[in-house]
Enzyme design. Structure first.
Site, PDB file in Angstrom:
ATOM      1  N   TYR A   1       4.533   4.240  -9.605  1.00 36.85           N
ATOM      2  CA  TYR A   1       5.091   5.047  -8.515  1.00 36.85           C
ATOM      3  C   TYR A   1       6.407   5.643  -9.005  1.00 36.85           C
ATOM      4  O   TYR A   1       7.399   4.931  -9.168  1.00 36.85           O
ATOM      5  CB  TYR A   1       5.288   4.175  -7.280  1.00 36.85           C
ATOM      6  CG  TYR A   1       5.740   4.881  -6.016  1.00 36.85           C
ATOM      7  CD1 TYR A   1       6.013   6.247  -5.975  1.00 36.85           C
ATOM      8  CD2 TYR A   1       5.889   4.172  -4.830  1.00 36.85           C
ATOM      9  CE1 TYR A   1       6.411   6.876  -4.813  1.00 36.85           C
ATOM     10  CE2 TYR A   1       6.291   4.781  -3.657  1.00 36.85           C
ATOM     11  CZ  TYR A   1       6.560   6.129  -3.656  1.00 36.85           C
ATOM     12  OH  TYR A   1       6.969   6.749  -2.492  1.00 36.85           O
TER      13      TYR A   1
ATOM     14  N   LYS B   1       1.597   7.861  -9.110  1.00 38.58           N
ATOM     15  CA  LYS B   1       1.935   8.514  -7.842  1.00 38.58           C
ATOM     16  C   LYS B   1       3.255   9.217  -8.083  1.00 38.58           C
ATOM     17  O   LYS B   1       4.302   8.581  -8.210  1.00 38.58           O
ATOM     18  CB  LYS B   1       2.055   7.505  -6.709  1.00 38.58           C
ATOM     19  CG  LYS B   1       2.465   8.134  -5.367  1.00 38.58           C
ATOM     20  CD  LYS B   1       2.671   7.066  -4.304  1.00 38.58           C
ATOM     21  CE  LYS B   1       2.977   7.674  -2.949  1.00 38.58           C
ATOM     22  NZ  LYS B   1       4.279   8.355  -2.874  1.00 38.58           N
TER      23      LYS B   1
ATOM     24  N   ASP C   1       4.948  15.881   0.187  1.00 38.32           N
ATOM     25  CA  ASP C   1       3.979  16.502   1.100  1.00 38.32           C
ATOM     26  C   ASP C   1       4.165  18.010   1.192  1.00 38.32           C
ATOM     27  O   ASP C   1       3.199  18.756   1.379  1.00 38.32           O
ATOM     28  CB  ASP C   1       4.126  15.903   2.507  1.00 38.32           C
ATOM     29  CG  ASP C   1       3.917  14.410   2.540  1.00 38.32           C
ATOM     30  OD1 ASP C   1       3.784  13.801   1.463  1.00 38.32           O
ATOM     31  OD2 ASP C   1       3.889  13.840   3.649  1.00 38.32           O
TER      32      ASP C   1
END
Length: 307
Positions: free
Chosen positions: A138, A166, A196
């Site tokens: 991550y 990620k 996002d």
């Protein structure tokens, strides 16, 4: 390919609390069923959206157990298991494997600035505690304080459990660079778009899917973006991305923490009550409720036009 289970839209799972502020198994189960019904690829449990740094090991175990009870066979489950010490991280990793998750993930340790060999040692120690489970790095340098460099990635690729990244750094170039490096020694490797607000850009640069903290408020929009980009209908996908971004800005415009706002949107528009957020995060105040209502209306309007 065996990593196909990760390709698609994977909402980050929200922390679910009862009125006393404790983890609510009923809330976890309700939120899991909601994601199953929405048709998303999977869920990412115990990360930023799950308020991991404010939860105990037992809180995180309890949440994951309830998710797995509801999600088994229906969703890909990635469990974020990082704590700010190796011992607790390994406990959560082993627990996640025992439950049968698809993958585990971890940010680097925060606060102390560790050299890269210590970060690699931390991640390898965690993956060693779940030897039959994929490991996802991550990368969120703006919050963790440590970035995934190419040298650190090369070191981690020596670990065959490392299946992907990620990537929540803002430069979409990182997605291309991480994937290109990994594919020198892998037949398959997953890179998720993290921010996002730039899913279209991330997918265009080669991301295999997205993991996002606002996906849960409007999964239909992000599922549609993924579908349209997969069909090379970029202009249409971009139009929805712009709408989703405006909604995100609205979600961030209150006094409260964004996740408190999202939880209120879920209560208003989906009938799911998963409580507030845990201090020191700021919970909903009176003026925020009107903003949440506006955000919920924006989501419904966008769904009607695009989905």
């Amino acid at each position: 390919m065996k990593l196909d289970k990760y390709r698609g839209i994977i909402p980050a799972f929200y922390a679910c609390y009862d009125k006393a502020g404790e983890v609510s198994e009923d809330g976890v189960r309700a939120l899991t069923r909601y994601f199953v019904d929405q048709g998303v690829k999977g869920v990412y449990v115990g990360g930023s959206s799950g308020e991991c740094i404010y939860q105990s090991v037992e809180d995180r175990k309890k949440t994951l157990e309830a998710v797995m009870d509801e999600a088994a066979g229906c969703l890909t489950v990635i469990a974020h298991v990082a704590c700010n010490n190796t011992r607790d991280s390994r406990i959560l990793a082993a627990h996640a494997q025992d439950l049968g998750v698809d993958g585990i993930a971890a940010i680097p340790p925060i606060y102390f600035k560790l050299p890269e060999y210590s970060v690699a040692g931390y991640w390898n120690d965690i993956s060693e505690a779940a030897p039959e489970t994929d490991f996802i790095i991550y990368n969120i340098p703006q919050l963790a304080g440590t970035a995934l460099t190419m040298n650190l990635l090369k070191t981690m690729l020596l670990n065959r459990q490392v299946a992907g990244v990620k990537n929540s750094s803002m430069p979409v170039q990182d997605i291309q660079m991480f994937k290109a490096e990994a594919m020198k020694t892998r037949q398959d490797f997953i890179v998720f778009n993290g921010p996002d607000e730039q899913l279209v850009s991330g997918l265009a640069m080669g991301a295999d899917g997205g993991i996002g903290g606002t996906y849960g408020a409007m999964p239909e929009l992000f599922l549609k973006i993924y579908e349209l980009v997969s069909e090379n209908r970029i202009a249409e996908a971009r139009a929805i991305q712009y709408e989703a971004d405006e909604i995100i800005y609205k979600l961030c415009s209150g006094t409260c923490n964004m996740y408190a706002m999202i939880k209120e949107v879920l209560r208003i528009s989906r009938g799911i009550d998963i409580g507030g957020v845990r201090k020191p995060l700021t919970d909903l105040c009176g003026s925020d409720r009107a903003i949440a209502g506006e955000a919920a209306a924006m989501i419904e309007d966008a769904k009607e036009r695009y989905c």
